[in-house]
Structure formats: C-alpha cells, structure tokens
Design an enzyme around this catalytic site. Sequence first.
Site, PDB file in Angstrom:
ATOM      1  N   GLY A  97       0.837  -1.208   0.000  1.00  9.13           N
ATOM      2  CA  GLY A  97       0.000   0.000   0.000  1.00  9.13           C
ATOM      3  C   GLY A  97       0.866   1.250   0.000  1.00  9.13           C
ATOM      4  O   GLY A  97       1.951   1.244   0.571  1.00  9.13           O
TER       5      GLY A  97
ATOM      6  N   ARG B 165      -4.093  -1.727  10.705  1.00  9.95           N
ATOM      7  CA  ARG B 165      -4.114  -3.198  10.675  1.00  9.95           C
ATOM      8  C   ARG B 165      -4.077  -3.781  12.084  1.00  9.95           C
ATOM      9  O   ARG B 165      -4.901  -3.443  12.899  1.00  9.95           O
ATOM     10  CB  ARG B 165      -2.960  -3.705   9.821  1.00  9.95           C
ATOM     11  CG  ARG B 165      -3.432  -4.029   8.451  1.00  9.95           C
ATOM     12  CD  ARG B 165      -2.474  -4.777   7.622  1.00  9.95           C
ATOM     13  NE  ARG B 165      -1.107  -4.732   8.060  1.00  9.95           N
ATOM     14  CZ  ARG B 165      -0.180  -5.532   7.598  1.00  9.95           C
ATOM     15  NH1 ARG B 165      -0.489  -6.449   6.701  1.00  9.95           N
ATOM     16  NH2 ARG B 165       1.055  -5.450   7.999  1.00  9.95           N
TER      17      ARG B 165
ATOM     18  N   ARG C 253      -0.512  -6.898  -4.255  1.00 13.99           N
ATOM     19  CA  ARG C 253      -0.931  -8.247  -4.620  1.00 13.99           C
ATOM     20  C   ARG C 253       0.227  -9.113  -5.134  1.00 13.99           C
ATOM     21  O   ARG C 253       0.266 -10.294  -4.872  1.00 13.99           O
ATOM     22  CB  ARG C 253      -1.965  -8.190  -5.749  1.00 13.99           C
ATOM     23  CG  ARG C 253      -3.338  -7.784  -5.289  1.00 13.99           C
ATOM     24  CD  ARG C 253      -4.206  -7.562  -6.498  1.00 13.99           C
ATOM     25  NE  ARG C 253      -5.488  -7.032  -6.102  1.00 13.99           N
ATOM     26  CZ  ARG C 253      -6.625  -7.696  -6.221  1.00 13.99           C
ATOM     27  NH1 ARG C 253      -6.656  -8.912  -6.689  1.00 13.99           N
ATOM     28  NH2 ARG C 253      -7.753  -7.144  -5.847  1.00 13.99           N
TER      29      ARG C 253
ATOM     30  N   ASP D 258       1.143   2.392   9.098  1.00  5.05           N
ATOM     31  CA  ASP D 258       0.783   1.657  10.319  1.00  5.05           C
ATOM     32  C   ASP D 258       1.874   1.687  11.400  1.00  5.05           C
ATOM     33  O   ASP D 258       1.594   1.362  12.556  1.00  5.05           O
ATOM     34  CB  ASP D 258       0.486   0.186   9.992  1.00  5.05           C
ATOM     35  CG  ASP D 258      -0.590   0.027   8.941  1.00  5.05           C
ATOM     36  OD1 ASP D 258      -1.417   0.946   8.801  1.00  5.05           O
ATOM     37  OD2 ASP D 258      -0.595  -1.008   8.247  1.00  5.05           O
TER      38      ASP D 258
ATOM     39  N   ASP E 211       5.689  -5.031   5.521  1.00  2.27           N
ATOM     40  CA  ASP E 211       6.089  -6.403   5.868  1.00  2.27           C
ATOM     41  C   ASP E 211       6.052  -7.372   4.681  1.00  2.27           C
ATOM     42  O   ASP E 211       6.969  -8.179   4.510  1.00  2.27           O
ATOM     43  CB  ASP E 211       5.255  -6.928   7.039  1.00  2.27           C
ATOM     44  CG  ASP E 211       3.764  -6.932   6.742  1.00  2.27           C
ATOM     45  OD1 ASP E 211       3.353  -6.285   5.755  1.00  2.27           O
ATOM     46  OD2 ASP E 211       3.020  -7.587   7.482  1.00  2.27           O
TER      47      ASP E 211
ATOM     48  N   ASP F  93       4.138  -0.408  11.919  1.00  3.65           N
ATOM     49  CA  ASP F  93       4.154  -1.724  12.576  1.00  3.65           C
ATOM     50  C   ASP F  93       5.346  -2.604  12.186  1.00  3.65           C
ATOM     51  O   ASP F  93       5.301  -3.823  12.346  1.00  3.65           O
ATOM     52  CB  ASP F  93       2.832  -2.467  12.294  1.00  3.65           C
ATOM     53  CG  ASP F  93       2.624  -2.752  10.813  1.00  3.65           C
ATOM     54  OD1 ASP F  93       3.407  -2.252   9.986  1.00  3.65           O
ATOM     55  OD2 ASP F  93       1.675  -3.491  10.476  1.00  3.65           O
TER      56      ASP F  93
ATOM     57  N   THR G 267       5.197   2.346   5.836  1.00  3.98           N
ATOM     58  CA  THR G 267       3.790   2.054   6.109  1.00  3.98           C
ATOM     59  C   THR G 267       3.223   3.104   7.050  1.00  3.98           C
ATOM     60  O   THR G 267       3.912   3.539   7.987  1.00  3.98           O
ATOM     61  CB  THR G 267       3.539   0.660   6.723  1.00  3.98           C
ATOM     62  OG1 THR G 267       2.188   0.611   7.201  1.00  3.98           O
ATOM     63  CG2 THR G 267       4.452   0.337   7.887  1.00  3.98           C
TER      64      THR G 267
END
Length: 365
Positions: free
Chosen positions: A17, A188, A79, A144, A120, A146, A142
Amino acid sequence: MDRTNKVKSIAVLTGGGDAPGLNAVIRAVVRTGLGYGLKVWGVKNGFGGMVENQIIEMTGESVAGILPRGGTMLGTTNRDNPFRYLTVQNGEKVYSDMSGQALENLRQHDIDALIVIGGDGSLKIGAEFYQLGLPVVAVPKTIDNDIPGTERTFGFDTAVGVATDALDRLHTTAESHHRVMVLEVMGRYAGWIALHAGIAGGADCILIPEIPFSIDSVIDKIKERQQRGRLFSLIVMAEGAYPQGGEMSVGRIVEGSHEKIRLGGAGEKLTREIESLIGVESRCTVLGHVQRGGTPTAFDRVLSTRYGVAAVECLLAGAFGNMVALQKNEIIRVPIADIAGITHNVSLDDELLMAGRAIGISFGD
Ligand code: F6P
C-alpha cells in the site's frame, strides 16, 4: 549477481500500500545514486513490474517536483509476489514461481542491486530475493508504523496528522449535538495510529487491537463524562480493535494479496452498540484511505530523504540484506531476516499509552 560492493547500477521499487513520503524516498535514492555516479533504474508497479520487466531509467528530471507529492510515481501493488505469481491460463487462475524471470529482467538491465521500499509483505519478498543472491536493501514504509527494528516508518506521521485533524473536527460537532463520535482509523493489527492520534486529538477513549475492550468500560467512560456535564464523547478506534471475547471485524478478503484480510466495520458496530445500550445518539466516521493520500508532513519528507540516502550508502558499503531504520533519531541498519514477518505492536507498558492513562483516557479495559 555480484554480491561484492562493486555496485554500479541500482534499481528502486515501491511495494504494498502507498504511504506519504514514497516519492521523497525515490527522489533521495535517485539523487544520491546519481551523485555517486551510479546508474539508477525504477521498477514500476512493485514486484509485479519486476516480473513484467517494467523497468525505466531514472534521471534527475524524472524526480523533479515530486518531493511534496503523495502516492508513488513508480506505482505499486499489494498483490504481486514473484514467488507465487498469479496468472490466468485458459480461464484458470494459476500461481507460479516467477522469481527467476524477475531476476533475469534485472540482469538484462545490468542492475547490480535493489532497494525495496515496502512494508512487511515487501520485506519478506525482498528477504527471499536476498537469499537467492540479489543484493537488497530495504526502506521501512507504512502508515501503520508496525515494522520492528525501527521507531518510525515514514508515512505514519502524516496519517496521524490526518486522523488528529479529523478528531479536532469531530470534537466541535460532537459537542454541539451532545453525541458520541467514533473515529475508525487504519493500522491493521497495530494500534499506533489510534494511540498517537487519540493523544494528539484529545480522545476520551482509545481502542487498540493490543487491548481487547470491554463495552461496559467504554460505556462507563461516556457516563462518567455525562455526570461531569460533558454530554459528548470522542472515541478513536483502530480498525483492528475488538471486544473482549470477540473477534476483529473483517471488511473484505483480497485474493492474491500477501495479507488477504482487510479490516473494517469495527467502528460502526461499536457505534450501534453504544446507541442501543445507553440511547445516546452516536455516529461513526471511517477515515480510510484519506490517511494514506496527499502530501507528506515535513517530518515524513525529512525521514524519507534520510532513508533514501542511507539506503544507497548501505548498498555502496556492501551491507546487503539490511533495512535502514530509525533508532534514537539515528539511522541504523537492521538485518531484514531478523524482522521480516514480525509485527511491531504497541506494548502494554508503552510510554505514550501510560501517559494516556495518566491523563484519564480510557483504553476500554
Ligand atoms: O498497511 C497499510 C493499510 O493502509 C492498513 O492500515 C490497512 O488495513 C490496509 O493497508 C488497507 O489496504 P487496501 O489499500 O488494500 O485497502
């Protein structure tokens, strides 16, 4: 491919993303690489472009004006995995290992080494290519935040800024209507965005995946405020937050993606539950991809630039198989193998979380 430090030609790709600051990293990689006399290539559309040979030469011109722009000028996808690459043959979906083809495409362009800017999923793929002999360096991306091994991923600061602005706006309308406002944010399986935005935006309740919440505790907080004459409440909820004894709320399944599950819907469920339990009119706002789009903050532009420069220097030093990372405001190198596949969550003794508790924020436990 030659895994000595005689790197003459490098490629950069963006995977997963998008996040604000991607273009700033690309710009820094290209400018630094050219400055060291390297040839610099861009792989379009993530690892899919490596399989499909979508490789373009990068120049100073190609990165002109992109520093403040969101998204990625190279395109991305969350993807495509060359080790399990989806094609349609005779109307049937077939997964095959196309990693050899992807490496061959780099060879054809005389590319010695690859910079992977990703989260990740991309780091895992990068680690697999490194094991096959490709000199790889990664940059942690990201919203996130994370990824382990680094205190900050670029894009996070911008996302927190967007979520904080949303909370500020919700505050005034919540207060006017005496409502409970629930803001569902991304992240997430980690609660970093919710935690930071909740602190910055003055939330009354912060719900994160690391602390399954009790609905009674959330209601107690709303009632306690009402008793003090504060007839509205602001709740920021990570998309991965879930009630004690319950489950995360799945929004959709994306076939072919490294991580198929897309979370979503938790905020709306909570909003309805609050309304039905105590009858206070409540609304849910789902911020979604607004958090990922648009111009990066100054912090993210600076961090992205530092990461881009450090990634090229890491390749030139022959320190392959590493991710550049931020620790105590210094850029360091962390072996990708040590972190790939691990999620960096908010710990229960996190300093900011404890600060939130100290100022009376409820975490729903
Ligand atoms: O990892 C970044 C992220 O924005 C998450 O916060 C979110 O769960 C997911 O990606 C959304 O993915 P997509 O863009 O496929 O909807």
